[in-house]
Scaffold this motif. Sequence first.
Motif, PDB file in Angstrom:
ATOM      1  N   LEU A  80       0.817  -1.213   0.000  1.00  0.00           N
ATOM      2  CA  LEU A  80       0.000   0.000   0.000  1.00  0.00           C
ATOM      3  C   LEU A  80       0.853   1.266   0.000  1.00  0.00           C
ATOM      4  CD1 LEU A  80      -2.758   1.352   0.083  1.00  0.00           C
ATOM      5  CD2 LEU A  80      -2.746   1.099   2.576  1.00  0.00           C
ATOM      6  N   GLU A  81       1.959   1.248   0.714  1.00  0.00           N
ATOM      7  CA  GLU A  81       2.814   2.436   0.755  1.00  0.00           C
ATOM      8  C   GLU A  81       3.346   2.771  -0.637  1.00  0.00           C
ATOM      9  OE1 GLU A  81       6.853   4.132   2.986  1.00  0.00           O
ATOM     10  OE2 GLU A  81       6.113   2.106   3.399  1.00  0.00           O
ATOM     11  N   THR A  84       0.295   3.956  -2.905  1.00  0.00           N
ATOM     12  CA  THR A  84      -0.159   5.302  -2.585  1.00  0.00           C
ATOM     13  C   THR A  84       0.861   6.347  -3.020  1.00  0.00           C
ATOM     14  OG1 THR A  84      -1.412   4.469  -0.681  1.00  0.00           O
ATOM     15  CG2 THR A  84      -0.931   6.828  -0.727  1.00  0.00           C
ATOM     16  N   LYS A  85       2.131   6.035  -2.830  1.00  0.00           N
ATOM     17  CA  LYS A  85       3.185   6.960  -3.245  1.00  0.00           C
ATOM     18  C   LYS A  85       3.160   7.169  -4.749  1.00  0.00           C
ATOM     19  CE  LYS A  85       8.182   7.725  -3.088  1.00  0.00           C
ATOM     20  NZ  LYS A  85       9.506   7.174  -2.655  1.00  0.00           N
ATOM     21  N   SER A  88       0.271   9.322  -5.642  1.00  0.00           N
ATOM     22  CA  SER A  88       0.524  10.666  -5.105  1.00  0.00           C
ATOM     23  C   SER A  88       1.412  11.472  -6.046  1.00  0.00           C
ATOM     24  CB  SER A  88       1.177  10.576  -3.724  1.00  0.00           C
ATOM     25  OG  SER A  88       0.291  10.041  -2.773  1.00  0.00           O
ATOM     26  N   TYR A 231      -4.593  13.434  -2.200  1.00  0.00           N
ATOM     27  CA  TYR A 231      -3.800  12.393  -1.547  1.00  0.00           C
ATOM     28  C   TYR A 231      -4.706  11.338  -0.910  1.00  0.00           C
ATOM     29  CZ  TYR A 231      -0.336  15.791  -2.684  1.00  0.00           C
ATOM     30  OH  TYR A 231       0.439  16.673  -3.401  1.00  0.00           O
ATOM     31  N   GLU A 232      -5.887  11.756  -0.479  1.00  0.00           N
ATOM     32  CA  GLU A 232      -6.880  10.780  -0.033  1.00  0.00           C
ATOM     33  C   GLU A 232      -7.302   9.896  -1.207  1.00  0.00           C
ATOM     34  OE1 GLU A 232      -9.945  13.259   1.499  1.00  0.00           O
ATOM     35  OE2 GLU A 232      -8.878  13.738   3.360  1.00  0.00           O
ATOM     36  N   ARG A 233      -7.462  10.514  -2.368  1.00  0.00           N
ATOM     37  CA  ARG A 233      -7.818   9.763  -3.566  1.00  0.00           C
ATOM     38  C   ARG A 233      -6.683   8.824  -3.979  1.00  0.00           C
ATOM     39  NH1 ARG A 233     -11.846  12.315  -6.617  1.00  0.00           N
ATOM     40  NH2 ARG A 233     -13.463  13.069  -5.203  1.00  0.00           N
ATOM     41  N   GLU A 235      -4.690   7.262  -2.040  1.00  0.00           N
ATOM     42  CA  GLU A 235      -4.744   6.081  -1.179  1.00  0.00           C
ATOM     43  C   GLU A 235      -5.850   5.126  -1.621  1.00  0.00           C
ATOM     44  OE1 GLU A 235      -4.852   4.819   3.548  1.00  0.00           O
ATOM     45  OE2 GLU A 235      -4.992   6.931   2.970  1.00  0.00           O
ATOM     46  N   GLY A 238      -4.503   3.351  -4.528  1.00  0.00           N
ATOM     47  CA  GLY A 238      -3.489   2.408  -4.081  1.00  0.00           C
ATOM     48  C   GLY A 238      -4.083   1.124  -3.536  1.00  0.00           C
ATOM     49  N   LYS A 239      -5.127   1.245  -2.726  1.00  0.00           N
ATOM     50  CA  LYS A 239      -5.787   0.053  -2.165  1.00  0.00           C
ATOM     51  C   LYS A 239      -6.384  -0.804  -3.277  1.00  0.00           C
ATOM     52  CE  LYS A 239      -6.970   2.090   2.321  1.00  0.00           C
ATOM     53  NZ  LYS A 239      -8.076   2.601   3.185  1.00  0.00           N
TER      54      LYS A 239
END
Length: 255
Positions: A80-81, A84-85, A88, A231-233, A235, A238-239
């Motif tokens: 996930l990290e 998400t990165k 982002s 940034y919420e988007r 994540e 990313g999920k």
Amino acid sequence: MTTQNPNGVLITTIENKIATLEFGHPASNSFPSDLLDRLTNELNNLSRNPVVSIIILKSSGTGAFCAGASFDELKAVSNLEEATKFFSGFANVLNAMRNCSKIIVGRIHGKAVGGGVGIAAACDYALATSESDIKLSELAIGIGPFVIEPALTRKIGKSAMSKMTLEASAWKTAFWANQKGLYAKVLETTTELDLEITTFANTLANYNPEALTEMKKVFWEGTENWNTLLYERAEISGKLLLSDFSRNALNQFKK
């Protein structure tokens, strides 16, 4: 200035108060995270450059304008990290474009997919050719255009954005994009496109730079929440990227 490595090329030239910023990648001008980071940094640098009044954003070659996210990097993400990165990185570029003190004129010479459509939407004024069709294919690989949605909805409206998203395999023509407000004008050839952009950018460069900066702020009023929203988007994307559906879709998907 030229920044070139295996993850793509980024070239900046400045002449007569106009900065031309060109990005390129062998895979249809798609974006690995490194190129996204370099584009963000260069946009921030140009925003602070007192000799620049206008930025022309373009991509390399004569094929696609931008194929969006790098499929190789999407397939390589393992947690996930990392996921998400990666997403982002697109959030960073859109926020850099939004916060840039200079007017950004987009040169959209060919097809745009996914994140490429988002970058076109974040330009203050985009000019295109009749070859510049657009598509949001994210649902087909198990994710969605979450990060770029605010930029696209701002330009073409929620209804048109929804139609594009749900019709994930359908191309929308450059003329459709023009009618919806994504493109300011559609030219038949790249020769006509470049002439139009040169004339338009030179005209803007002769205007009061302080007035242009203040108008840019007006254009982007109401987007202050993007500092957290995008940034919420990222994540969310990313999920979804780590889901079995997306893993299988990416393995089967043909570019």
